[in-house]
Design an enzyme around this catalytic site. Structure first.
Site, PDB file in Angstrom:
ATOM      1  N   VAL A   1     -37.142  21.918  27.821  1.00 22.10           N
ATOM      2  CA  VAL A   1     -37.732  20.349  28.002  1.00 22.10           C
ATOM      3  C   VAL A   1     -36.677  19.747  26.575  1.00 22.10           C
ATOM      4  O   VAL A   1     -36.918  20.707  25.819  1.00 22.10           O
ATOM      5  CB  VAL A   1     -39.006  20.308  28.406  1.00 22.10           C
ATOM      6  CG1 VAL A   1     -39.825  20.481  29.654  1.00 22.10           C
ATOM      7  CG2 VAL A   1     -39.719  20.897  26.770  1.00 22.10           C
TER       8      VAL A   1
ATOM      9  N   CYS B   1     -42.851  19.425  21.079  1.00 18.80           N
ATOM     10  CA  CYS B   1     -41.206  18.911  21.528  1.00 18.80           C
ATOM     11  C   CYS B   1     -40.693  18.189  20.772  1.00 18.80           C
ATOM     12  O   CYS B   1     -40.404  16.747  20.874  1.00 18.80           O
ATOM     13  CB  CYS B   1     -41.181  19.720  22.472  1.00 18.80           C
ATOM     14  SG  CYS B   1     -39.177  18.907  22.255  1.00 18.80           S
TER      15      CYS B   1
ATOM     16  N   GLU C   1     -31.360  18.195  28.245  1.00 17.10           N
ATOM     17  CA  GLU C   1     -30.737  18.109  26.676  1.00 17.10           C
ATOM     18  C   GLU C   1     -31.003  16.530  26.516  1.00 17.10           C
ATOM     19  O   GLU C   1     -30.802  15.672  27.054  1.00 17.10           O
ATOM     20  CB  GLU C   1     -28.769  18.171  26.982  1.00 17.10           C
ATOM     21  CG  GLU C   1     -28.699  19.990  27.370  1.00 17.10           C
ATOM     22  CD  GLU C   1     -30.029  20.633  26.481  1.00 17.10           C
ATOM     23  OE1 GLU C   1     -29.647  20.552  24.843  1.00 17.10           O
ATOM     24  OE2 GLU C   1     -29.759  21.962  26.677  1.00 17.10           O
ATOM     25  N   SER C   2     -31.459  16.937  25.594  1.00 14.64           N
ATOM     26  CA  SER C   2     -32.522  15.277  24.895  1.00 14.64           C
ATOM     27  C   SER C   2     -30.905  13.821  24.814  1.00 14.64           C
ATOM     28  O   SER C   2     -31.205  13.075  25.151  1.00 14.64           O
ATOM     29  CB  SER C   2     -33.171  15.396  23.747  1.00 14.64           C
ATOM     30  OG  SER C   2     -32.233  16.261  22.739  1.00 14.64           O
TER      31      SER C   2
END
Length: 180
Positions: A50, A10, A62-63
C-alpha cells in the site's frame, strides 16, 4: 469515489493522505493490516504493498506515482510550484527519495551508524527544502516523534516542519503518528 487502500503506520500512505487532504479530495479508506495482508490485495498490486488508489475501474499503486496522478487529475489547488524549474527540482528530490528512506529504515531496524546516515540525509534536505514539498514529511514526522531524531539540529528543516504542522493535512497526520 476514490478508494485508498491504506495503513496508518505506513509513511508512503501518509504521503498520499496528505496530498488528498491538501487537494480537498474526498475518499474512502480500506485499512490494510500490514502484518496480515489479505490475499486479494495482490490482485490490486502484485507487490502487495500500500498505498493503492482506486477510482472507478482505475487502480494505481506507488505513492509518488499516485501523487503525480492526483496533481494532474485534480490540478486545483496545485501542490507543485508554477515555475517549471522549481517543479523539476522538487521532482528530483522525490526521485532521490532513497537518500532519506534508506537511512530512515536502517534506523528503524537499529542498524549501526544509521542515525549518523539519517542525520546526513536530513542535513542535505535541510539545505534544499521547498514550502510545498510534502513528499518527505511523513518520514520526518515519524523519525522525530517515534525514533527521537532531534530536528533542532537542522534549523531550516525544523522551521519547515513547524510551518507544515499548521496545515490541516499535516496536523491530521500528526494525530495518526501519535496513535501508532
Amino acid at each position: 469515489m476514490i478508494t485508498l487502500y491504506d495503513a496508518d503506520r505506513c509513511p508512503y500512505c501518509a504521503r498520499v493522505r496528505i496530498a488528498l487532504a491538501e487537494k480537498g479530495i474526498e475518499y474512502e479508506t480500506v485499512e490494510i493490516d500490514l502484518d496480515d495482508r489479505p490475499r486479494w490485495i495482490y490482485e490490486k498490486n502484485p507487490l502487495g504493498r500500500v498505498p493503492i488508489l482506486e477510482e472507478d475501474t482505475f487502480v494505481l499503486a506507488e505513492s509518488a506515482v499516485i501523487d503525480e496522478y492526483l496533481e494532474e487529475r485534480y490540478p486545483d489547488p496545485p501542490l507543485w510550484p508554477a515555475d517549471p524549474a522549481d517543479r523539476a527540482l522538487g521532482r528530483m528530490l522525490v526521485f532521490r527519495f532513497d537518500e532519506l528512506s534508506k537511512p530512515y529504515y536502517a534506523l528503524r531496524r537499529g542498524e549501526d551508524g544509521a542515525r549518523e546516515r539519517l542525520d546526513a540525509a536530513l542535513g542535505t534536505l535541510d539545505a534544499v527544502l521547498q514550502e510545498q514539498l510534502f513528499a518527505y514529511v511523513p518520514w520526518i514526522l515519524r523519525a522525530r516523534d517515534r525514533m527521537d531524531v532531534d530536528l533542532e539540529r537542522f534549523p531550516a528543516l525544523s522551521e519547515w516542519v513547524g510551518r507544515l504542522e499548521q496545515r490541516p493535512s499535516v496536523a491530521a497526520e500528526l494525530d495518526v503518528v501519535a496513535s501508532l
